[in-house]
Design a protein around this motif. Structure first.
Motif, PDB file in Angstrom:
ATOM      1  N   LEU A  14      30.954  18.214  67.883  1.00  0.00           N
ATOM      2  CA  LEU A  14      30.032  19.323  68.140  1.00  0.00           C
ATOM      3  C   LEU A  14      28.605  18.958  67.772  1.00  0.00           C
ATOM      4  O   LEU A  14      27.663  19.260  68.508  1.00  0.00           O
ATOM      5  N   VAL A  15      28.430  18.300  66.646  1.00  0.00           N
ATOM      6  CA  VAL A  15      27.084  17.919  66.211  1.00  0.00           C
ATOM      7  C   VAL A  15      26.477  16.905  67.173  1.00  0.00           C
ATOM      8  O   VAL A  15      25.336  17.070  67.622  1.00  0.00           O
ATOM      9  N   ILE A  16      27.230  15.873  67.525  1.00  0.00           N
ATOM     10  CA  ILE A  16      26.725  14.849  68.439  1.00  0.00           C
ATOM     11  C   ILE A  16      26.463  15.459  69.817  1.00  0.00           C
ATOM     12  O   ILE A  16      25.436  15.187  70.444  1.00  0.00           O
ATOM     13  N   GLY A  17      27.360  16.303  70.296  1.00  0.00           N
ATOM     14  CA  GLY A  17      27.164  16.955  71.595  1.00  0.00           C
ATOM     15  C   GLY A  17      25.945  17.866  71.592  1.00  0.00           C
ATOM     16  O   GLY A  17      25.170  17.889  72.550  1.00  0.00           O
ATOM     17  N   ALA A  18      25.757  18.621  70.515  1.00  0.00           N
ATOM     18  CA  ALA A  18      24.593  19.503  70.416  1.00  0.00           C
ATOM     19  C   ALA A  18      23.301  18.701  70.358  1.00  0.00           C
ATOM     20  O   ALA A  18      22.301  19.061  70.998  1.00  0.00           O
ATOM     21  N   LEU A  19      23.300  17.602  69.615  1.00  0.00           N
ATOM     22  CA  LEU A  19      22.112  16.752  69.569  1.00  0.00           C
ATOM     23  C   LEU A  19      21.824  16.138  70.937  1.00  0.00           C
ATOM     24  O   LEU A  19      20.662  16.020  71.338  1.00  0.00           O
ATOM     25  N   GLY A  20      22.870  15.767  71.644  1.00  0.00           N
ATOM     26  CA  GLY A  20      22.697  15.240  72.992  1.00  0.00           C
ATOM     27  C   GLY A  20      22.089  16.269  73.934  1.00  0.00           C
ATOM     28  O   GLY A  20      21.248  15.942  74.771  1.00  0.00           O
ATOM     29  N   ARG A  21      22.504  17.525  73.787  1.00  0.00           N
ATOM     30  CA  ARG A  21      21.926  18.591  74.609  1.00  0.00           C
ATOM     31  C   ARG A  21      20.480  18.856  74.227  1.00  0.00           C
ATOM     32  O   ARG A  21      19.654  19.168  75.080  1.00  0.00           O
ATOM     33  N   LEU A  22      20.157  18.748  72.944  1.00  0.00           N
ATOM     34  CA  LEU A  22      18.787  18.988  72.501  1.00  0.00           C
ATOM     35  C   LEU A  22      17.823  17.916  73.008  1.00  0.00           C
ATOM     36  O   LEU A  22      16.642  18.197  73.226  1.00  0.00           O
ATOM     37  N   VAL A  23      18.316  16.706  73.195  1.00  0.00           N
ATOM     38  CA  VAL A  23      17.471  15.616  73.665  1.00  0.00           C
ATOM     39  C   VAL A  23      17.051  15.847  75.119  1.00  0.00           C
ATOM     40  O   VAL A  23      15.937  15.504  75.504  1.00  0.00           O
ATOM     41  N   LEU A  36      31.712  19.853  73.233  1.00  0.00           N
ATOM     42  CA  LEU A  36      32.605  19.250  72.240  1.00  0.00           C
ATOM     43  C   LEU A  36      33.246  17.975  72.783  1.00  0.00           C
ATOM     44  O   LEU A  36      33.241  16.934  72.118  1.00  0.00           O
ATOM     45  N   LEU A  37      33.769  18.032  73.993  1.00  0.00           N
ATOM     46  CA  LEU A  37      34.425  16.858  74.573  1.00  0.00           C
ATOM     47  C   LEU A  37      33.450  15.707  74.782  1.00  0.00           C
ATOM     48  O   LEU A  37      33.764  14.553  74.461  1.00  0.00           O
ATOM     49  N   VAL A  38      32.276  16.022  75.301  1.00  0.00           N
ATOM     50  CA  VAL A  38      31.267  14.978  75.492  1.00  0.00           C
ATOM     51  C   VAL A  38      30.868  14.392  74.136  1.00  0.00           C
ATOM     52  O   VAL A  38      30.713  13.178  73.991  1.00  0.00           O
ATOM     53  N   GLY A  39      30.701  15.245  73.130  1.00  0.00           N
ATOM     54  CA  GLY A  39      30.318  14.781  71.804  1.00  0.00           C
ATOM     55  C   GLY A  39      31.363  13.892  71.156  1.00  0.00           C
ATOM     56  O   GLY A  39      31.037  12.867  70.551  1.00  0.00           O
ATOM     57  N   GLN A  69      25.070   7.152  69.517  1.00  0.00           N
ATOM     58  CA  GLN A  69      25.957   8.263  69.834  1.00  0.00           C
ATOM     59  C   GLN A  69      25.210   9.401  70.522  1.00  0.00           C
ATOM     60  O   GLN A  69      25.701   9.986  71.495  1.00  0.00           O
ATOM     61  N   VAL A  70      24.018   9.729  70.043  1.00  0.00           N
ATOM     62  CA  VAL A  70      23.247  10.821  70.631  1.00  0.00           C
ATOM     63  C   VAL A  70      22.792  10.459  72.046  1.00  0.00           C
ATOM     64  O   VAL A  70      22.841  11.291  72.956  1.00  0.00           O
ATOM     65  N   VAL A  71      22.374   9.212  72.250  1.00  0.00           N
ATOM     66  CA  VAL A  71      21.971   8.779  73.597  1.00  0.00           C
ATOM     67  C   VAL A  71      23.156   8.856  74.552  1.00  0.00           C
ATOM     68  O   VAL A  71      23.031   9.336  75.686  1.00  0.00           O
ATOM     69  N   LEU A  72      24.316   8.414  74.104  1.00  0.00           N
ATOM     70  CA  LEU A  72      25.511   8.496  74.946  1.00  0.00           C
ATOM     71  C   LEU A  72      25.884   9.948  75.233  1.00  0.00           C
ATOM     72  O   LEU A  72      26.288  10.280  76.356  1.00  0.00           O
ATOM     73  N   ALA A  73      25.733  10.826  74.242  1.00  0.00           N
ATOM     74  CA  ALA A  73      26.015  12.242  74.463  1.00  0.00           C
ATOM     75  C   ALA A  73      25.034  12.837  75.461  1.00  0.00           C
ATOM     76  O   ALA A  73      25.418  13.629  76.333  1.00  0.00           O
ATOM     77  N   ALA A  74      23.761  12.481  75.357  1.00  0.00           N
ATOM     78  CA  ALA A  74      22.763  12.982  76.304  1.00  0.00           C
ATOM     79  C   ALA A  74      23.086  12.502  77.718  1.00  0.00           C
ATOM     80  O   ALA A  74      22.983  13.276  78.685  1.00  0.00           O
ATOM     81  N   LEU A  75      23.475  11.241  77.858  1.00  0.00           N
ATOM     82  CA  LEU A  75      23.864  10.733  79.171  1.00  0.00           C
ATOM     83  C   LEU A  75      25.091  11.466  79.704  1.00  0.00           C
ATOM     84  O   LEU A  75      25.163  11.800  80.891  1.00  0.00           O
ATOM     85  N   GLY A  76      26.058  11.718  78.828  1.00  0.00           N
ATOM     86  CA  GLY A  76      27.265  12.441  79.239  1.00  0.00           C
ATOM     87  C   GLY A  76      26.984  13.870  79.634  1.00  0.00           C
ATOM     88  O   GLY A  76      27.505  14.357  80.645  1.00  0.00           O
ATOM     89  N   VAL A  77      26.147  14.557  78.870  1.00  0.00           N
ATOM     90  CA  VAL A  77      25.787  15.941  79.198  1.00  0.00           C
ATOM     91  C   VAL A  77      25.031  15.980  80.524  1.00  0.00           C
ATOM     92  O   VAL A  77      25.285  16.830  81.379  1.00  0.00           O
TER      93      VAL A  77
END
Length: 89
Positions: A14-23, A36-39, A69-77
């Motif tokens: 959740l934290v990584i996914g939320a940070l990815g969305r914030l980016v 959550l799944l993307v994170g 991790q955050v860059v990958l989450a942003a790419l996934g989102v």
């Protein structure tokens, strides 16, 4: 994996996914479960990438691993948002 491992994976996801969305700029129209799944996936893949690069086990907070991790989450989102937007048209 025991219960505490599952709970920590969910929280970290959740934290990584939320940070990815914030980016990403703008609003992403994906729900909490997708975030959550993307994170979780970004956290697992990011840890593997950081380990392969040799930056996963440093003293203190692993900032480089977190950034990966955050860059990958942003790419996934972003990819998920584009895929869902394509279906809406």
């Amino acid at each position: 994996m025991d219960v505490s491992g599952v709970i920590s994976a969910i929280v970290i996801g959740l934290v990584i996914g939320a940070l990815g969305r914030l980016v990403l700029p703008g609003r992403q129209r994906i729900g909490l479960l997708w975030t959550l799944l993307v994170g979780v996936v970004a956290a697992l893949v990011g840890t593997a990438v950081a380990g392969a690069l040799g930056v996963a086990d440093t003293r203190g907070i692993d900032w480089i691993e977190l950034a990966i991790q955050v860059v990958l989450a942003a790419l996934g989102v972003g990819a998920l948002e584009r895929a869902k937007a394509g279906r809406r048209r």
